[in-house]
Each structure stands twice: as structure tokens, then as C-alpha cells.
Design a protein around this motif. Structure first.
Motif, short mmCIF file in Angstrom:
data_model
loop_
_atom_site.label_atom_id
_atom_site.label_comp_id
_atom_site.label_asym_id
_atom_site.label_seq_id
_atom_site.Cartn_x
_atom_site.Cartn_y
_atom_site.Cartn_z
N GLY A 1 2.42 0.24 5.06
CA GLY A 1 3.48 1.18 5.43
C GLY A 1 3.04 2.04 6.60
O GLY A 1 1.85 2.08 6.95
N ALA B 1 -6.07 1.64 4.03
CA ALA B 1 -6.02 1.40 2.57
C ALA B 1 -6.17 -0.09 2.28
O ALA B 1 -6.90 -0.48 1.37
N SER C 1 -2.29 2.42 -4.59
CA SER C 1 -2.80 3.59 -3.87
C SER C 1 -4.33 3.52 -3.90
O SER C 1 -4.90 3.06 -4.88
N ILE C 2 -4.99 3.98 -2.84
CA ILE C 2 -6.46 4.00 -2.91
C ILE C 2 -6.98 5.38 -3.30
O ILE C 2 -8.18 5.60 -3.37
N GLY C 3 -6.09 6.32 -3.57
CA GLY C 3 -6.55 7.64 -4.01
C GLY C 3 -5.47 8.68 -3.80
O GLY C 3 -4.46 8.42 -3.12
N LEU D 1 -2.55 9.02 3.84
CA LEU D 1 -3.08 8.52 5.11
C LEU D 1 -1.93 8.35 6.11
O LEU D 1 -0.77 8.41 5.73
N PHE D 2 -2.27 8.07 7.37
CA PHE D 2 -1.22 7.80 8.36
C PHE D 2 -0.48 6.51 8.02
O PHE D 2 0.71 6.39 8.25
N GLY D 3 -1.25 5.53 7.51
CA GLY D 3 -0.63 4.23 7.27
C GLY D 3 -1.42 3.42 6.25
O GLY D 3 -2.49 3.83 5.80
N GLY D 4 -0.88 2.26 5.90
CA GLY D 4 -1.51 1.43 4.87
C GLY D 4 -2.66 0.58 5.38
O GLY D 4 -3.34 -0.10 4.60
N LEU E 1 0.86 -1.18 0.00
CA LEU E 1 0.00 0.00 0.00
C LEU E 1 0.89 1.23 0.00
O LEU E 1 1.83 1.32 0.80
N SER E 2 0.62 2.15 -0.93
CA SER E 2 1.52 3.28 -1.09
C SER E 2 0.80 4.43 -1.77
O SER E 2 0.15 4.23 -2.80
N ALA E 3 0.94 5.64 -1.21
CA ALA E 3 0.26 6.80 -1.82
C ALA E 3 0.74 7.04 -3.25
O ALA E 3 0.02 7.56 -4.08
N TYR F 1 -4.39 11.08 -1.97
CA TYR F 1 -4.30 11.73 -0.67
C TYR F 1 -3.39 10.87 0.19
O TYR F 1 -3.09 9.73 -0.18
N TYR G 1 4.71 5.72 9.10
CA TYR G 1 5.67 6.83 9.21
C TYR G 1 5.87 7.50 7.85
O TYR G 1 4.90 7.81 7.18
N GLU G 2 7.14 7.64 7.39
CA GLU G 2 7.38 8.30 6.10
C GLU G 2 7.19 7.33 4.93
O GLU G 2 7.27 7.70 3.77
N GLY G 3 6.96 6.08 5.25
CA GLY G 3 6.79 5.07 4.21
C GLY G 3 7.69 3.87 4.42
O GLY G 3 8.02 3.53 5.57
#
Ligand code: SAM
Length: 242
Positions: free
Chosen positions: A114, A145, A133-135, A139-142, A88-90, A137, A116-118
Motif C-alpha cells: 500500500g 514491511a 502488519s509488521i508492528g 510506515l510510508f508504504g508497504g 501489507l497493512s498497519a 506503527y 498514501y492513505e492505504g
């Protein structure tokens, strides 16, 4: 299908997995879903899962070693079984209903959440099969997502949704995953709120007449148009709420 979720916050999933259709699907053995604490695959006394990024920068990254060990130990090792490992990743490819359909045919899905910073980029390069990615934006974490993807995939697994019909004719169920479902209404035919609405002056909120007509041809035509044209729906709404 077997679903394995690798996370540093497994407790986030308890309500999600123990309620409603997902709980029933697990009880019926249609899906097996397990959460795994990433710290289980650390080797130091502090159970370290993160470290600072090379080259500097704010925040911490999840380390590759525990993630690699987790995926290796959870993966089906049988060639005939189809496994996909999903990070899961932005910055990943945006998840769609088409992906949900494709993933619903797998035997196992492994989600890497993921925080923190990833995550160390080598997870995307060498461990995960896809970065999702689910969109657009952050999130705090995966975890949330992964829940989105799990819900979308699970409801396409045969017998998870009892009425197969309801997943055949719904938004994005066409091959191109473009169409939207037609608007739907249920009783009462007319709703008259006792308090003033801030959104509209209309006092009687009615169901479109055609749906009460019993004329199946007309209903089908109306539904067809309404599902193809969101603008038409907007117009209809405006007319009925003025
Ligand atoms: N620094 C990253 C960036 O700018 O792309 C964001 C990291 S985010 C705070 C922490 C984790 O949340 C990510 O590693 C990812 O697993 C998850 N995440 C955040 N937004 C997401 C999204 N839109 N879709 C999927 N996962 C997401």
C-alpha cells in the motif's frame, strides 16, 4: 518459492534483492523474486493507481482495479500449488515467526504494498488472503514491511541459510515462538576500550567465565537460563558493567 511484489516503487527493492543471502538464494534458484510496477495494470493514459476516498478524508487510496488485475495475472493457476496473497497493512494481524514458518511452506507469495492513505478496503475483503502488519506503527508504504516478511520467510526455506543449525536454535525457533536465543560472545575475551564509554564506568568488558571453561554441561545450563530469562541477562549485564 516464487515471490511477486506489487508496488508503485519497484526501485526501492533493487539493493535489497541484489545483495547477500537473498541474491545468493535467487542465483541458486531456491527463490525467484520479482517486483511488478502496479501501473502496468492500469488502463488509462495517465496510469492512475489512486483516487480520493468516498465519504471524504485526507489523502488518496490505491484503487482496486489495477491491484485485482495484477494479482489475477500473477497468481499460480495450478490447484496443487499453494499461493498466499498478502496485503501489507498497519491494521493487519501482527506478523510473527510462526507466520514466517507457515508462509515458508507456500509455493508462491504475492505481496501488495500500500501507499498514501492505504488501499481500497475491497482488496482486503476480496483479493488478499491475509492482511499483515509488521508492528504497531505506521510506515510510508508497504515496501519495507514486505521486505521484513520476505527476509523472515526466505531464511526458513531449505538451503537459503547454509548452516541449518543456525536457524534451528535461535530466537522464536521453538514451537510457541516465545523463547529468545542465549547471549553470544566472540573474541577478544576482554575488550578494553581506549576511550571512556558514556554507558558504563567499567574499563574491562569481559566474556562470562563459564563460556571459556570448556565445561559443556555448565555452558548448556548457563545458555538455557540466559535464554529463558531476559531479566537475568539484564542483571548479569549490570553486574559486569558497574
Ligand atoms: N491510513 C493507514 C492507517 O492508518 O492504517 C496507514 C497507511 S500507510 C501511510 C500506507 C501503507 O503503508 C499501508 O497501506 C501499508 O501498505 C503500509 N504500512 C504502513 N504501516 C505498516 C505496518 N505497520 N505494517 C505493514 N504495512 C504498513
Amino acid at each position: 518459492m516464487k515471490i511477486d511484489i506489487i508496488t508503485i516503487f519497484p526501485n526501492l527493492f533493487s539493493g535489497f534483492l541484489s545483495e547477500s543471502l537473498l541474491a545468493r538464494a535467487q542465483k541458486k534458484k531456491l527463490i525467484t523474486i520479482k517486483t511488478h510496477d502496479l501501473r502496468k495494470w492500469t488502463t488509462d493514459n495517465h496510469k492512475t493507481v489512486d483516487d480520493r476516498p468516498y465519504g471524504g478524508g485526507a489523502g488518496m487510496l490505491l484503487k482496486i482495479e489495477p491491484i485485482f488485475r495484477a494479482v489475477e495475472s500473477l497468481k499460480f493457476k495450478v490447484k496443487s500449488k499453494k499461493t498466499r496473497t498478502i496485503l501489507l497493512s498497519a491494521k493487519g494481524k501482527t506478523f510473527t515467526q510462526k507466520d514466517a514458518r507457515r508462509l515458508s511452506k507456500c509455493d508462491q507469495l504475492i505481496f501488495i504494498c500500500g501507499r498514501y492513505e492505504g488501499v481500497d478496503e475491497r482488496v482486503a475483503e476480496y483479493v488478499a488472503d491475509e492482511e499483515v502488519s509488521i508492528g504497531n506503527y505506521v510506515l510510508f508504504g508497504g515496501e519495507v514491511a514486505s521486505m521484513v516478511v520476505i527476509e523472515a520467510v526466505s531464511r526458513l526455506i531449505p538451503r537459503v541459510v547454509q548452516k541449518e543449525e543456525s536457524i534451528k536454535n535461535e530466537s522464536f525457533s521453538d514451537k510457541e515462538a516465545k523463547e529468545k536465543e542465549h547471549p553470544q560472545y566472540t573474541r577478544p575475551e576482554v575488550f578494553e576500550p581506549k576511550v571512556k564509554s558514556l554507558k558504563t564506568k567499567a574499563r574491562k568488558w569481559k566474556v562470562p567465565k563459564v563460556l571459556l571453561s570448556g565445561n559443556h554441561k555448565k555452558i548448556a545450563a548457563w545458555r538455557n537460563q540466559a535464554s529463558l530469562a531476559p531479566k537475568r541477562r539484564e542483571e548479569w549485564r549490570r553486574r559486569n558493567t558497574e
